[in-house]
Motif scaffolding. Structure first.
Motif, short mmCIF file in Angstrom:
data_model
loop_
_atom_site.label_atom_id
_atom_site.label_comp_id
_atom_site.label_asym_id
_atom_site.label_seq_id
_atom_site.Cartn_x
_atom_site.Cartn_y
_atom_site.Cartn_z
N THR A 147 -16.47 -31.47 -18.03
CA THR A 147 -15.91 -32.63 -17.34
C THR A 147 -14.55 -32.28 -16.75
N GLY A 148 -14.35 -32.71 -15.48
CA GLY A 148 -13.12 -32.41 -14.79
C GLY A 148 -13.15 -31.14 -13.99
N ARG A 151 -20.31 -37.42 -9.96
CA ARG A 151 -19.48 -38.58 -10.26
C ARG A 151 -19.72 -39.05 -11.69
N GLU A 152 -21.00 -38.99 -12.13
CA GLU A 152 -21.29 -39.43 -13.50
C GLU A 152 -20.58 -38.56 -14.53
N LYS A 153 -20.43 -37.24 -14.20
CA LYS A 153 -19.80 -36.31 -15.13
C LYS A 153 -18.33 -36.07 -14.78
N LYS A 154 -17.83 -36.80 -13.80
CA LYS A 154 -16.43 -36.69 -13.36
C LYS A 154 -16.11 -35.25 -12.92
N THR A 172 -15.68 -32.59 -9.50
CA THR A 172 -15.29 -32.61 -8.08
C THR A 172 -16.27 -31.74 -7.28
#
Length: 484
Positions: free
Chosen positions: A392-393, A352-355, A357
């Protein structure tokens, strides 16, 4: 080295001892076999000669008349009782010293062999056989009692001889001479054979053990600073296999020394960088007075670098304990689905911190036998790497399935991937695919080494597939607990 302590000396000594015993046994066998054969032939010839003489109708008058011709070297006598007195007749006045018991046995019908001394020092082999004249009435003079031949015109006396003892004798000097000659040959040949065999044995032993000297010399020249030398392998026999085995062992030792040096160099390098940062930050901070915010930032930098050092040191201690076999492990039955879910809950915070999934596939219920602390470290390392190297993502997928006797944990990411040429090396200690990038993201190069060590302790496997800019997939395979 003292000669008597060498294998060559012991080998030659045992060889000569066995050879000596064999030669002595062989010589004794030859000597006694020949002796038995020669004496048997002599006895057979005596018996045959006695049977020939027994077939003569009037052998006693012929011997008494002095017309009997003996074969060369033989003695013929006839013993009988005349008027109750033991009387003998023989050719050329020789009297064979035959025991009276043997004569009585022969007269009674039992033939015997014996060996007697003749004229003081010569041995005679005698055969005393029963003899029955066809015509019992034989005219003899009384000279037969005095061992004298009759005078011309002397009146002969007629005696009745129903049973007599025929004595056939031959000297044993030819047999004894042949045996003495053989004994001299054996007593000369055996020592000479042992001497020549010993010399040949020393030569062959020296030639056979020369490769050992070369192996010893090469081994003595191999030192900690130079492990490049190898033993020359010139044969395919036991020495060749020994040399090859020693060369393989030296290869392993050289590899271990090389890894040790690399490990020491990498460890010092890993610790040098944060130490340098700490030292530089502390020096700059102490050069002049600063405000509280500047001091706080400096202390934060020092704390961060200390944390990095702590991680590296803890990882090094973990590997050191594993190498020494001193790590305390507690193996228990683990519900792998529940266990993996708990680990993923912790990793979800980092995602979650690094976005990122985090996708969890349905987990199969598979029990394994393992150490929770080590398995958690294994999964956290792999999932942490996935978070660290996934932009990220991106997406991280985790699955658990049963595959025969194995529980297979799958960790797939959409990160930067691993070059194919680096895949065989990623589980080596301090190995980094991209060292600069690894330091930037906080990697020490020890995480996957620890994972490999943990999976080896659990008798499992760890495999990886990767494509550049597509991501990597790690497969952790652990034996399950079979029901029943």
């Amino acid at each position: 080295m003292n000669l008597i302590h060498t294998i060559k000396f012991k080998f030659t000594l045992w060889y000569l001892s066995v050879l000596s015993l064999l030669l002595v046994f062989l010589a004794c066998g030859v000597y006694f076999t020949l002796s038995r054969t020669l004496h048997g032939n002599l006895d057979d010839s005596l018996k045959t000669r006695a049977e020939q003489l027994a077939n003569f109708r009037d052998i006693i008058p012929i011997i008494a008349g002095g017309t009997f011709e003996e074969e060369i070297g033989e003695f013929i006598s006839v013993y009988f009782y005349a008027d109750g007195e033991l009387t003998d007749i023989s050719h050329k006045k020789h009297r064979i010293p035959v025991e009276k018991d043997l004569i009585d046995l022969a007269i009674s019908g039992k033939s015997t062999f014996s060996t007697v001394q003749y004229l003081g020092n010569e041995e005679l082999r005698i055969f005393v056989a029963h003899y029955s004249p066809i015509n019992p009435s034989i005219r003899l003079n009384r000279f037969v009692k005095r061992d004298e031949f009759p005078s011309p015109g002397e009146e002969r006396q007629e005696v009745e001889i129903h049973s007599a003892a025929l004595v056939v004798a031959r000297p044993t000097r030819d047999v004894e001479g042949a045996l003495d000659h053989l004994l001299k040959i054996l007593l000369t040949a055996i020592p000479l054979t042992i001497v020549f065999s010993g010399a040949g044995g020393v030569f062959l032993a020296r030639k056979a053990f020369n490769p050992f000297e070369q192996i010893t010399k090469t081994a003595q020249e191999i030192g900690e600073q130079d492990l490049s030398q190898r033993i020359k392998v010139n044969t395919k026999d036991e020495l060749g296999r020994l040399s090859t085995t020693l060369n393989h062992m030296i290869d392993r030792i050289e590899g271990a020394f090389k890894r040790q040096k690399e490990f020491a160099g990498d460890a010092s390098h890993e610790l040098r960088a944060p130490l340098a940062v700490i030292q530089a930050e502390a020096t700059l901070t102490l050069e002049k007075e600063r405000d509280a915010e500047a001091y706080r930032k400096s202390l934060e930098v020092i704390a961060q670098e200390s944390d990095k050092m702590s991680v590296v040191i803890n990882q090094l201690l973990t590997l050191a304990r594993a190498d020494a076999g001193k790590e305390q492990l507690v193996f228990k039955k683990i519900d792998m689905a529940e266990f993996l879910s708990d680990v993923c809950d912790d990793i979800a915070i980092l995602c979650r911190e690094k976005k990122l999934t985090l996708q969890l596939s349905p987990f199969d219920a598979v029990p394994v036998h393992g150490d929770k602390r080590n398995l958690r470290s294994l999964l956290v390392n792999l999932l942490g790497n996935a978070v660290r190297y996934t932009p990220t993502g991106g997406t991280i997928s985790v699955g658990l399935r049963r595959e025969g006797p194995l529980a297979v944990v799958t960790i797939r990411d959409t990160g930067i991937g691993i070059p194919p040429e680096d895949l065989p090396h990623i589980f080596k200690r301090f190995y980094r695919v991209d060292k600069a990038r690894s330091r930037n993201v906080g990697g020490s190069g020890l995480g996957l080494s620890i994972c490999k060590q943990i999976i080896d302790v659990h008798k499992g496997k760890i495999e990886v597939e990767s494509r550049m800019k597509k991501g990597s997939t790690f497969y952790v395979k652990i034996p399950i607990i079979m029901s029943g």
